[in-house]
Design an enzyme around this catalytic site. Structure first.
Site, PDB file in Angstrom:
ATOM      1  N   GLY A  52       0.864  -1.239  -0.226  1.00  0.00           N
ATOM      2  CA  GLY A  52       0.132  -0.035   0.014  1.00  0.00           C
ATOM      3  C   GLY A  52       0.692   1.168  -0.131  1.00  0.00           C
ATOM      4  N   SER A  69       4.585  -5.637  -2.793  1.00  0.00           N
ATOM      5  CA  SER A  69       4.803  -4.130  -2.913  1.00  0.00           C
ATOM      6  C   SER A  69       5.473  -3.461  -1.676  1.00  0.00           C
ATOM      7  CB  SER A  69       3.328  -3.458  -3.040  1.00  0.00           C
ATOM      8  OG  SER A  69       3.673  -2.113  -3.627  1.00  0.00           O
TER       9      SER A  69
END
Length: 543
Positions: free
Chosen positions: A121, A201
């Site tokens: 995120g 990520s």
């Protein structure tokens, strides 16, 4: 009467499915927990357990110890999210450090391998909730899954290099969560000596940073790094006090004094702090607009830093010798191109196509190298959305693929443990991010598409087709095999491929598609381009 009895039995079954069935109570260091059984009866779920504490008085610092309680703590509540901006305003809170433990609901003959997931995120969004990270696919493979929240945005990553705000609070939350696992996971039937940390990520980048940090020593045995690397140019905030000064400037204050900045920010409510938005001036370098990122800390008495040197320098000289599995998707950049406009893309013409993690003797030298990059990806054409697939390749390779390969090279040349590499190229009905980015008719897999084949979150509640089911079986088998044995395809595996680790003489990649196959490095021409640039111009200090 017989029909009435049948009706009563059916009614009872319906009611039982509407009411949470309790999971066995667990006694941990803080007290006794109760949880619930999953709807299908396969998983014991313990959700929202406080693993550390934080509030406005300890803002920007390492978290405090977790609370204890009398009686039984009912660990069934998923409402906890760390403060972040959303389309409905600020959601979550400052007191958000909760952890979730998912245990297979089956008899255990020995302690189970543990997989601890760090969510992505971009360090300002997300949570460990079942919205994305449902446990069912992985726990079917007889492992315990752990997910958790960590502080995000300014609350997690303000870095002023003073005792009140030394930096990397969000990473220190992650370390606190891993320490909690070491202390408590045996009570759930887990093996604290067989913990694999994995993430995607920003979560993968966090794993990479933890690999480089002495503060995480002994907290995990293996690591899986999905679409992230601490060597990427978007990961380290090289000028954190200046970034913080932009925040207070947007509030009407002009100062670059860390103590003054702290006084201003510490007086804000967490909601006021979370909604502050500002933009960095666009310079020649292709720097990210993400404001709150990990930083390199100074040694401050009374604090334990996560990082005091650039990960590049650490991996180049003294990496931790543990088994690691690295990978990227084949078209990471789809989701970034989807955020672009014609105007934002055209701004790149006449500027460098690399970030300020590189340094040059002159602007002429930098522009000369930038022109090589532009010609490689765009030829003689201007950069525009007409070349959106070329932009996709640039983002894929510069931000994800190449840094992961660089990190792999550092490890295979310096450690003895196995290092495995993959490229996720499969395109199926669960490629959520590719569809959301508007590229569902294009080949390959977008950034974050792979996580929907590891987790059965609420976001994808649809029926699973046969092709996707096979990929889920492949992925979960290899990931959990790696967590259990350090080898994704051990001799006992019935998977249709033998995953060969990379070596200093040869980088080997498993291509995950409709079929599994081993192959060589993807995009060797772009690798050679960036390898030469980073070898000659990487900025190895913060000055």
């Amino acid at each position: 009467m017989r029909y009435r009895r049948k009706y009563i039995v059916l009614f009872t079954l319906v009611v039982m499915n509407l009411i949470d069935q309790p999971a066995p109570e667990v006694k941990i260091a803080q007290g006794t927990l109760s949880g619930k059984m999953s709807a299908d009866g396969t998983v014991f779920e313990y959700i929202g357990i406080p693993y550390a504490s934080t509030n406005s008085s300890t803002r920007f610092q390492a978290p405090g110890p977790p609370p204890s309680w009398e009686g039984v703590y009912n660990a069934v509540d998923e409402i906890y999210v760390c403060a972040q901006n959303s389309f409905i305003g600020v959601i979550g809170s400052e007191d958000c450090l909760k952890i979730n433990v998912y245990v297979p609901a089956m008899p255990k003959t020995k302690p189970l391998a543990v997989m601890v997931y760090i969510h992505g995120g971009a360090f300002y969004l997300g949570s460990g909730s079942k919205t994305l990270h449902g446990p069912g696919f992985l726990t079917k493979k007889d492992v315990i899954l752990v997910t958790f929240n960590y502080r995000l945005g300014a609350l997690g990553f303000i870095c002023l290099n003073i005792k009140e705000a030394p930096g990397n609070a969000g990473l220190k939350d992650q370390i606190a969560a891993l320490k909690w696992v070491q202390k408590n996971i045996a009570a759930f039937g887990g093996d604290p000596d067989n913990v694999t940390v994995f993430g995607e990520s920003a979560g993968a980048t966090s794993v990479s940073l933890l690999l480089a940090s002495e503060a995480s020593t002994g907290l995990f045995k293996r690591a899986i790094v999905q679409s992230g690397s601490s060597l990427s140019n978007w990961v380290i905030n090289r000028n954190p006090v200046w970034i913080a000064s932009l925040l207070v400037k947007s509030l009407g204050h002009t100062t670059e004094d860390p103590n003054e900045i702290y006084k201003i920010l510490s007086k804000l409510s967490y909601k006021e702090l979370t909604v502050i938005t500002t933009k960095k001036p666009i310079g020649l370098f292709f720097d990210t607009q993400i404001l709150h990122l990990p930083c390199i800390e100074t040694n401050i008495p009374g604090t334990e830093p996560v990082l005091t040197d650039l990960p590049y320098n650490i991996f180049k000289s003294r990496p931790n010798d543990i088994e690691v599995l690295y990978g990227t998707t084949s078209k990471e950049g789809y989701f970034l191109v989807a955020l672009e406009t014609e105007e934002s893309v055209k701004e790149r013409n006449g500027r460098y196509l690399f970030a300020s993690d590189l340094t040059f003797s002159s602007e002429f030298e930098a522009m000369n190298e930038a022109e090589k990059v532009k010609e490689f990806y765009f030829g003689k054409d201007e950069i525009s959305l007409q070349k959106h697939l070329n932009i996709t390749d640039l983002y894929t390779q510069l931000y994800f693929e190449i840094p992961v390969i660089f990190e792999t090279e550092f490890l295979v040349n310096r450690i003895k443990s196995g290092v495995y590499n993959y490229i996720f190229n499969y395109s199926g009905a669960r490629n959520f991010m590719k569809t959301r980015s508007g590229y569902s008719d294009h080949e390959g897999a977008c950034h974050a598409d792979d996580i929907f084949y590891l987790f059965d979150g609420y976001l994808m509640p649809f029926r699973i087709n046969n092709d996707d089911s096979r990929i889920i079986e492949y992925m979960t088998s290899m990931w959990t095999n790696f967590a259990k044995y350090g080898n994704p395809t051990p001799d006992s595996s019935d998977l249709p491929v033998k995953w060969t680790p990379s070596t200093k003489d040869n980088l080997n990649f498993l291509y995950i598609d409709s079929e599994l196959k081993m192959g060589s490095m993807p995009n060797p021409e772009s690798y050679r381009l960036w390898k030469e640039i980073y070898k000659n111009y990487y900025k190895t200090d913060l000055a």
